[in-house]
Write an enzyme that holds these catalytic residues in place. Structure first.
Site, PDB file in Angstrom:
ATOM      1  N   HIS A  16       0.967  -1.252  -0.166  1.00 30.62           N
ATOM      2  CA  HIS A  16       0.096  -0.047  -0.038  1.00 30.62           C
ATOM      3  C   HIS A  16       0.812   1.116  -0.127  1.00 30.62           C
ATOM      4  O   HIS A  16       2.001   1.293   0.279  1.00 30.62           O
ATOM      5  CB  HIS A  16      -1.024  -0.076   1.310  1.00 30.62           C
ATOM      6  CG  HIS A  16      -2.143  -1.131   1.098  1.00 30.62           C
ATOM      7  ND1 HIS A  16      -3.191  -1.010   1.983  1.00 30.62           N
ATOM      8  CD2 HIS A  16      -2.108  -1.837   0.198  1.00 30.62           C
ATOM      9  CE1 HIS A  16      -3.916  -1.982   1.706  1.00 30.62           C
ATOM     10  NE2 HIS A  16      -3.312  -2.548   0.890  1.00 30.62           N
ATOM     11  N   GLU A  64       1.040   3.983   2.045  1.00 24.35           N
ATOM     12  CA  GLU A  64       1.537   4.200   3.233  1.00 24.35           C
ATOM     13  C   GLU A  64       2.611   3.364   3.650  1.00 24.35           C
ATOM     14  O   GLU A  64       3.859   3.774   3.982  1.00 24.35           O
ATOM     15  CB  GLU A  64       0.422   4.141   4.002  1.00 24.35           C
ATOM     16  CG  GLU A  64      -0.653   4.912   4.117  1.00 24.35           C
ATOM     17  CD  GLU A  64      -1.898   4.151   3.473  1.00 24.35           C
ATOM     18  OE1 GLU A  64      -1.768   3.476   2.443  1.00 24.35           O
ATOM     19  OE2 GLU A  64      -2.912   3.956   4.093  1.00 24.35           O
ATOM     20  N   CYS A  70      -2.099  -0.409   7.518  1.00 24.60           N
ATOM     21  CA  CYS A  70      -1.224   0.519   7.535  1.00 24.60           C
ATOM     22  C   CYS A  70      -1.426   1.510   8.813  1.00 24.60           C
ATOM     23  O   CYS A  70      -0.234   1.870   9.159  1.00 24.60           O
ATOM     24  CB  CYS A  70      -1.866   1.572   6.104  1.00 24.60           C
ATOM     25  SG  CYS A  70      -1.479   0.562   4.628  1.00 24.60           S
TER      26      CYS A  70
END
Length: 342
Positions: free
Chosen positions: A57, A59, A90
């Site tokens: 992801h 992040e 995250c």
């Protein structure tokens, strides 16, 4: 607007840029940046599809890059700006990294872990507390996501991804094709389809020539056909852009012959050229001719492409008859045009 608000908007716009790059690569458009003491130290964008990594992801990738830049897995004093509310994974990583503050754009009512579904940042039992602020440029972030998903929602019975896309395994180990390409689905003519292209800058240490070569493959080929020329051109300082037309190479492959018209492919290429926004664009085509009728009004160079060997490389994009709809349809159009011109 306060100075803090202005700064938050500035950093969020950089995160939105990362999200746009993710969309161009066929990923869900989420972007993130990490800031410390008013300085940008890292960025990241969604990449689970390209990396085959469910943890990739925006992040997570931004946090990893920030930790590497600072030489410390603790990100004390850092702020993370992300275009979409962080998920539980995250959020946990943000807390473990001891990020000072997280700022997000759009809320995520399905998986958001900063208040929408759960609020991990509000748990007093945790030994670190990260400040959270949502809603910064939320409308822009939401529109970016809506624009990405809209084509997929218009069709109530979307085609499975593996029905349109050749499995990556078909392209593994091809000789003399070391480049990692890009994807774009943002062109209006594509209507949600994903087009693959190479965009290779001049070789390191070589003075850029200012010329940009747009390489258009033949009706039974793909960007692999230019493999022997690309190192020569980049070594001379040229930028090389080689798209795989829809139905070819690593691009999506609608399986109906009737889909592949000259008008459709020309509209896609015209929009692609406009998106590039470059000067001194020269069209390079095989000496036996590229897709008929797609000269785009550019200066044209004809070259002799490498022999169609190994055969596996040219067969790779077309594992079954359905995947060959593009080459089949354009071959018929070439014959038809030839008859009219005779």
């Amino acid at each position: 607007m306060t100075d803090i608000g202005y700064a938050d908007s500035h950093w969020m716009r950089l995160a939105l840029h990362q999200a746009d790059l993710a969309a161009q690569e066929g990923e869900v458009p989420v972007g993130a940046v990490v800031v410390k003491d008013g300085q940008l130290i890292a960025s990241g964008r969604n990449a689970p599809i390209a990396t085959h990594d469910p943890c990739a992801h925006a992040e997570i990738l931004a946090l990893r890059a920030a930790a590497a830049a600072l030489g410390n897995y603790r990100l004390d004093g850092c702020e993370l700006f992300v275009t979409l509310e962080p998920c539980a994974m995250c959020s946990g990583a943000i807390l473990h990294a001891r990020v000072k503050r997280v700022v997000f754009g759009a809320t995520d009512p399905r998986t958001g872990a900063a208040g929408s579904v759960v609020d991990l940042f509000a748990q007093p039992q945790l030994n670190h507390q990260t400040l959270v602020q949502g809603g910064v440029l939320a409308a822009e972030a939401a529109l970016q996501l809506q624009g990405f998903f809209k084509p997929r929602r218009i069709n109530p019975k979307p085609v499975r991804e593996d029905a349109l896309r050749t499995p990556d395994a078909r392209f593994e180990g091809l000789p003399a094709y070391p480049w990692h390409g890009f994807y774009t689905g943002a062109l209006p003519a594509l209507d949600g389809l994903r087009m693959h292209f190479l965009d290779i800058p001049p070789a390191p240490g070589v003075r850029p020539s200012g010329f940009n070569y747009l390489c258009l493959h033949g009706e039974a080929e793909w960007s692999y056909a230019f493999r022997e020329h690309i190192p020569v051109w980049t070594g001379a300082g040229h930028r090389v852009i080689a798209p795989d037309l829809i139905g070819f190479g690593k691009s999506d492959k609608p399986k109906k012959d009737s889909f592949h018209t000259l008008d459709f492919h020309q509209r896609v290429l015209l929009e692609f050229v406009a998106q590039l926004g470059v000067d001194k664009l020269i069209l390079v085509v095989p000496d036996e001719g590229a897709i008929p009728g797609l000269t785009l009004g550019l200066e044209v160079i004809q070259i002799r492409v490498a022999q169609r060997e190994p055969a596996r490389a040219y067969d790779a994009p077309f594992p079954d008859r359905g995947h060959r709809a593009g080459p089949r349809a354009l071959a018929k159009l070439r014959v038809s045009n030839g008859s009219k011109n005779a």
